[in-house]
Scaffold this motif. Sequence first.
Motif, mmCIF file in Angstrom:
data_model
loop_
_atom_site.group_PDB
_atom_site.id
_atom_site.type_symbol
_atom_site.label_atom_id
_atom_site.label_comp_id
_atom_site.label_asym_id
_atom_site.label_seq_id
_atom_site.Cartn_x
_atom_site.Cartn_y
_atom_site.Cartn_z
ATOM 1 N N ALA A 8 0.814 -1.216 0.000
ATOM 2 C CA ALA A 8 0.000 0.000 0.000
ATOM 3 C C ALA A 8 0.848 1.266 0.000
ATOM 4 O O ALA A 8 0.396 2.315 -0.421
ATOM 5 N N GLY A 9 2.067 1.192 0.464
ATOM 6 C CA GLY A 9 2.938 2.364 0.499
ATOM 7 C C GLY A 9 2.906 3.040 1.855
ATOM 8 O O GLY A 9 1.853 3.469 2.315
ATOM 9 N N SER A 10 4.066 3.133 2.485
ATOM 10 C CA SER A 10 4.185 3.811 3.782
ATOM 11 C C SER A 10 3.987 5.301 3.591
ATOM 12 O O SER A 10 4.521 5.899 2.657
ATOM 13 N N LEU A 11 3.236 5.890 4.480
ATOM 14 C CA LEU A 11 2.962 7.316 4.441
ATOM 15 C C LEU A 11 4.173 8.074 4.986
ATOM 16 O O LEU A 11 4.526 7.927 6.158
ATOM 17 N N VAL A 12 4.855 8.832 4.120
ATOM 18 C CA VAL A 12 6.038 9.590 4.527
ATOM 19 C C VAL A 12 5.968 10.998 3.955
ATOM 20 O O VAL A 12 5.287 11.244 2.957
ATOM 21 N N ASN A 20 19.933 9.977 4.601
ATOM 22 C CA ASN A 20 20.214 9.632 5.999
ATOM 23 C C ASN A 20 19.036 8.947 6.682
ATOM 24 O O ASN A 20 19.123 8.585 7.841
ATOM 25 N N SER A 21 17.935 8.801 5.983
ATOM 26 C CA SER A 21 16.723 8.246 6.561
ATOM 27 C C SER A 21 16.683 6.724 6.403
ATOM 28 O O SER A 21 17.128 6.191 5.388
ATOM 29 N N PRO A 22 16.110 6.019 7.382
ATOM 30 C CA PRO A 22 15.946 4.570 7.221
ATOM 31 C C PRO A 22 14.956 4.235 6.097
ATOM 32 O O PRO A 22 14.940 3.112 5.601
#
Length: 159
Positions: A8-12, A20-22
């Motif tokens: 579904a896709g993570s909301l970011v 630098n982000s996980p």
Amino acid sequence: MSASAVNAGSLVTLQELNPNSPNFKPGGAFRVTGKLQEYTLETAVAVIIDGDASLKVDTQHLKLDLRPGSLYQFIGELDIEPTNEVIGIYGHLSNDIVHIGILASSAITKTIPWLVFFFQAILKARVGRNVDGLDMNLYHQSLRLLREFQAAQISSWTA
């Protein structure tokens, strides 16, 4: 969940999709929202912005009328590639030796391995929609509250 199931896709936020982000990993499925800054019809690549963050979006599989200045939300997979251009020159001094280098792409670093290169991210969109009228400040606030609620739920399950 089967191997062919679509995530579904993570909301970011766009600010969360940086090296630098996980979240910054190839193939990750994300849902992003931003204002369309530019769109190139020949390549079907759009650039969306949110504050000081931006992201390229490959829209080749979408049937969407894109208008610069409008807000859009996209769901897709993140593709991370080395850039293909010289970005700049850097220098520093260590042990009385001046080190000078060129910030460049991996194509250049294959022949000169001590060069530093950067990566660019592009979201390969499979879904896109216009979200004009969305209050981005309220959107960010609701996202923060959602994450606080989810963290509280997880901590109550582990307690």
